[in-house]
Design a protein around this motif. Structure first.
Motif, mmCIF file in Angstrom:
data_model
loop_
_atom_site.group_PDB
_atom_site.id
_atom_site.type_symbol
_atom_site.label_atom_id
_atom_site.label_comp_id
_atom_site.label_asym_id
_atom_site.label_seq_id
_atom_site.Cartn_x
_atom_site.Cartn_y
_atom_site.Cartn_z
ATOM 1 N N LEU A 451 0.833 -1.194 0.000
ATOM 2 C CA LEU A 451 0.000 0.000 0.000
ATOM 3 C C LEU A 451 0.871 1.249 0.000
ATOM 4 N N ALA A 452 0.341 2.312 -0.578
ATOM 5 C CA ALA A 452 1.008 3.613 -0.558
ATOM 6 C C ALA A 452 0.679 4.320 0.754
ATOM 7 N N ILE A 453 1.694 4.877 1.392
ATOM 8 C CA ILE A 453 1.479 5.559 2.666
ATOM 9 C C ILE A 453 2.155 6.921 2.668
ATOM 10 N N ASP A 454 1.709 7.768 3.567
ATOM 11 C CA ASP A 454 2.393 9.027 3.843
ATOM 12 C C ASP A 454 3.614 8.704 4.709
ATOM 13 N N PRO A 455 4.810 9.104 4.308
ATOM 14 C CA PRO A 455 6.002 8.692 5.059
ATOM 15 C C PRO A 455 6.091 9.268 6.470
ATOM 16 N N GLU A 456 5.399 10.352 6.745
ATOM 17 C CA GLU A 456 5.485 10.967 8.068
ATOM 18 C C GLU A 456 4.533 10.334 9.079
ATOM 19 N N THR A 457 3.363 9.897 8.619
ATOM 20 C CA THR A 457 2.355 9.360 9.536
ATOM 21 C C THR A 457 2.042 7.891 9.318
ATOM 22 N N ALA A 458 2.523 7.314 8.218
ATOM 23 C CA ALA A 458 2.154 5.959 7.802
ATOM 24 C C ALA A 458 0.676 5.841 7.494
ATOM 25 N N GLY A 459 0.002 6.987 7.249
ATOM 26 C CA GLY A 459 -1.388 6.962 6.828
ATOM 27 C C GLY A 459 -1.525 6.425 5.419
ATOM 28 N N VAL A 460 -2.518 5.581 5.192
ATOM 29 C CA VAL A 460 -2.731 4.959 3.885
ATOM 30 C C VAL A 460 -3.366 5.961 2.931
ATOM 31 N N LEU A 461 -2.842 6.022 1.720
ATOM 32 C CA LEU A 461 -3.335 6.963 0.714
ATOM 33 C C LEU A 461 -4.506 6.371 -0.061
ATOM 34 N N SER A 462 -5.417 7.234 -0.444
ATOM 35 C CA SER A 462 -6.568 6.851 -1.257
ATOM 36 C C SER A 462 -6.189 6.852 -2.728
ATOM 37 N N GLU A 463 -6.625 5.852 -3.450
ATOM 38 C CA GLU A 463 -6.396 5.810 -4.893
ATOM 39 C C GLU A 463 -7.131 6.951 -5.582
ATOM 40 N N LYS A 464 -8.304 7.285 -5.106
ATOM 41 C CA LYS A 464 -9.133 8.286 -5.759
ATOM 42 C C LYS A 464 -8.663 9.711 -5.493
ATOM 43 N N THR A 465 -8.279 10.017 -4.252
ATOM 44 C CA THR A 465 -7.977 11.403 -3.890
ATOM 45 C C THR A 465 -6.493 11.684 -3.687
ATOM 46 N N SER A 466 -5.678 10.630 -3.602
ATOM 47 C CA SER A 466 -4.238 10.767 -3.320
ATOM 48 C C SER A 466 -3.960 11.378 -1.948
ATOM 49 N N THR A 467 -4.963 11.432 -1.099
ATOM 50 C CA THR A 467 -4.796 11.931 0.262
ATOM 51 C C THR A 467 -4.959 10.770 1.245
ATOM 52 N N VAL A 468 -4.574 11.012 2.488
ATOM 53 C CA VAL A 468 -4.654 9.965 3.502
ATOM 54 C C VAL A 468 -6.108 9.638 3.823
ATOM 55 N N ILE A 469 -6.423 8.345 3.915
ATOM 56 C CA ILE A 469 -7.725 7.904 4.384
ATOM 57 C C ILE A 469 -7.743 8.091 5.901
ATOM 58 N N PRO A 470 -8.539 8.986 6.444
ATOM 59 C CA PRO A 470 -8.481 9.302 7.872
ATOM 60 C C PRO A 470 -8.674 8.073 8.754
ATOM 61 N N GLY A 471 -7.706 7.842 9.631
ATOM 62 C CA GLY A 471 -7.801 6.752 10.586
ATOM 63 C C GLY A 471 -7.237 5.429 10.126
ATOM 64 N N LEU A 472 -6.745 5.345 8.885
ATOM 65 C CA LEU A 472 -6.198 4.086 8.370
ATOM 66 C C LEU A 472 -4.695 4.210 8.196
ATOM 67 N N PHE A 473 -3.955 3.285 8.803
ATOM 68 C CA PHE A 473 -2.494 3.328 8.782
ATOM 69 C C PHE A 473 -1.954 1.966 8.365
ATOM 70 N N CYS A 474 -0.677 1.943 8.013
ATOM 71 C CA CYS A 474 -0.085 0.700 7.525
ATOM 72 C C CYS A 474 1.393 0.652 7.893
ATOM 73 N N ALA A 475 1.870 -0.549 8.235
ATOM 74 C CA ALA A 475 3.280 -0.744 8.560
ATOM 75 C C ALA A 475 3.682 -2.182 8.242
ATOM 76 N N GLY A 476 4.973 -2.402 8.133
ATOM 77 C CA GLY A 476 5.492 -3.740 7.908
ATOM 78 C C GLY A 476 5.452 -4.162 6.457
ATOM 79 N N GLU A 477 5.266 -5.452 6.225
ATOM 80 C CA GLU A 477 5.334 -6.009 4.876
ATOM 81 C C GLU A 477 4.202 -5.543 3.980
ATOM 82 N N MET A 478 3.171 -4.912 4.528
ATOM 83 C CA MET A 478 2.071 -4.403 3.709
ATOM 84 C C MET A 478 2.402 -3.062 3.066
ATOM 85 N N VAL A 479 3.497 -2.434 3.451
ATOM 86 C CA VAL A 479 3.908 -1.168 2.843
ATOM 87 C C VAL A 479 4.654 -1.463 1.548
#
Length: 511
Positions: A451-479
């Protein structure tokens, strides 16, 4: 049934544990980890690692305060080059052919040293210098190589044991045998997680969900779909529970995929190891990473990679793929008495691997037929040509010295003879009996698609808006950080860096 938490983490490995501990220490009062596995499989793939953490450092004195296995007398006999942010980021980019996101790679490198301090002081990881894996004794000195020097005591087992102690101390709840079914949303933000536990569905209220559920390497159908049909026969190196379910949860929310979905970390693995999951008692001991000291030959009797093109921790994650692409998907590592004593005992010790010994190349060829060698004549000729090429190089360079702790330039290429496939470093003749062969296959560790994430918060990015999906984060092998290959030890470090950042960002959303 319903319950409320400030943060819920999916996955109990290194990344998930870091996220939960970070959330708990930065403001979350109620933190929960859920994992589909039973408690005896806690820790995901992290349990099966060597516990290696790649980090920026300024040299030996920088690291002495956090390691537990260096005496005052030893310090004077250790050689260790510094490893900079530029080195770390550059290694990720170089091995990934320039394709990784430089911001993600830079974030891992920049935060690595501070994260090591946090892991040691706040989490309680027992770090040690990796003499057994990353140093060779040369001239009475221990010389570290390949940019990586740290590991946890007792490898992945020690890593997960330390995390579990920290989770208990931090009063983080952990639910095993608990499947994440759906992430719920309200007003465009995460509002909860539906899980299935003990045969019953539960609705968990939470403003923050951290995805740390691992890749899809244990799912043969997804491996075949994304990596290719031949990957169905790869040996699963770690947990059998990494089936790709985390990606299905993210896809339902429109998360952006990135990374190398056709790539994975795959290494030289004991051909006799269990096929569908790692073995909890032996874990990483099925690795067979001694190939820079010898040669690798396929069942047709031919070499197929340059075993000495780079340090082992820059090639081991890609050579598994090369092995899988050989006939029958397995090969033989060949060593002689000059180097057998330098092979790691935890990987090549008695009772760990089936060894085939012989007093000559011809005899070894005869014995290997029973293990799948198809052409004895080609095998014998391959080794003879290799030995001739090494002798020619040595004759032209009488002052050259074999040194496994540096790129010594001891090769097969001279003015008199050049092999079509060279061995660039650490080339020695294979002629001192007893000779030894071990049968090796491809062990798949984790997949690179993520998944694509914001490097500062590890927030997951939306495919549609290219912005962070509020409240959704990702770490580890899923990045989706790595492409094609990766520098050893950077996986655990990336998991810790983005897990820690995800936990901090989740705490900022506390109800």
């Amino acid at each position: 049934m319903e319950a409320s938490f400030d943060c819920v983490v999916i996955g109990s490995g290194n990344a998930g544990s870091c996220a939960a501990l970070s959330a708990a220490e930065t403001g979350c009062d109620k933190v929960l980890i859920v994992d589909i596995c039973p408690p005896e499989w806690a820790g995901g793939n992290s349990y099966f690692t060597a516990g290696a953490f790649r980090t920026v450092h300024s040299g030996l004195q920088d690291l002495l305060p956090i390691v537990n296995n260096v005496s005052a007398e030893q310090v004077a006999s250790i050689d260790m080059d510094k490893y900079t942010c530029e080195d770390f980021q550059g290694d990720i980019m170089r091995l990934g052919d320039g394709k990784p996101d430089p911001d993600l790679a830079g974030a891992v490198a920049d935060a690595s040293r501070d994260t090591i301090t946090w892991l040691a002081d706040s989490v309680g990881l027992p770090f040690m210098l990796s003499f057994h894996r990353q140093a060779y004794a040369v001239g009475g000195r221990q010389r570290f190589w390949g940019g990586m020097v740290l590991c946890t005591e007792d490898g992945g087992k020690g890593l997960i044991a330390a995390h579990q102690r920290a989770l208990a101390k931090g009063k983080v709840d952990v639910w095993f045998n608990c499947r994440a079914v759906e992430i719920t949303m309200e007003n465009g933000a995460v509002s909860g997680l539906i899980v299935e536990k003990d045969g019953h569905k539960m609705s968990l209220r939470t403003p923050a969900v951290v995805l740390a559920a691992g890749g899809f390497e244990a799912n043969p159908l997804l491996r075949a779909e994304h990596l290719g049909g031949e990957w169905e026969r790869a040996i699963v190196r770690g947990t059998p529970y990494n089936q790709g379910g985390g990606f299905a949860l993210a896809a339902a929310l429109g998360a952006r995929q990135t990374g190398d979905w056709a790539g994975c970390h795959s290494t030289c693995w004991d051909a006799d190891a269990p096929t569908d999951a790692g073995q909890r008692d032996l874990t990483n001991q099925f690795t067979k990473s001694g190939y820079p000291l010898g040669i690798m030959v396929n069942t047709a009797g031919k070499r197929f990679v340059d075993e000495g093109e780079d340090y082992r921790n820059y090639t081991y994650a890609k050579f598994g793929r090369a092995i899988l692409m050989q006939p029958e998907g397995h090969i033989f590592q060949i060593y002689d008495q000059k180097v057998i004593g330098s092979l790691r005992q935890e990987e090549y010790g008695d009772g760990i691997v089936r060894k085939i010994f012989a007093d000559s190349i011809e005899e070894l060829a005869d014995k290997l037929v029973d293990s799948g060698l198809k052409s004895k004549q080609e095998f014998v000729e391959t080794v003879r040509q290799f030995n001739d090429a090494v002798r020619n190089y040595q004759a032209e360079h009488p002052d050259a010295t074999w040194n496994p702790a540096i790129k010594d330039g001891m090769s097969t290429q001279s003015s008199e003879k050049q092999l079509a496939l060279p061995k660039t470093n650490w080339a020695l003749t294979i002629d001192k009996a007893p000779l030894m062969a071990v049968k090796v296959a491809c062990g798949v560790t984790f997949t690179f698609g993520g998944l694509a994430i914001d490097p500062e918060t590890a927030g997951v990015l939306s495919e549609k808006t290219s912005t962070v999906i509020p409240g959704l984060f990702c770490a580890g092998e899923m990045v989706g950080l790595f492409h094609k290959n990766y520098p050893g030890g950077s996986g655990l470090m990336a998991g810790a860096v983005f897990g820690r950042r995800a936990g901090r960002a989740a705490a900022a959303l506390k109800y």
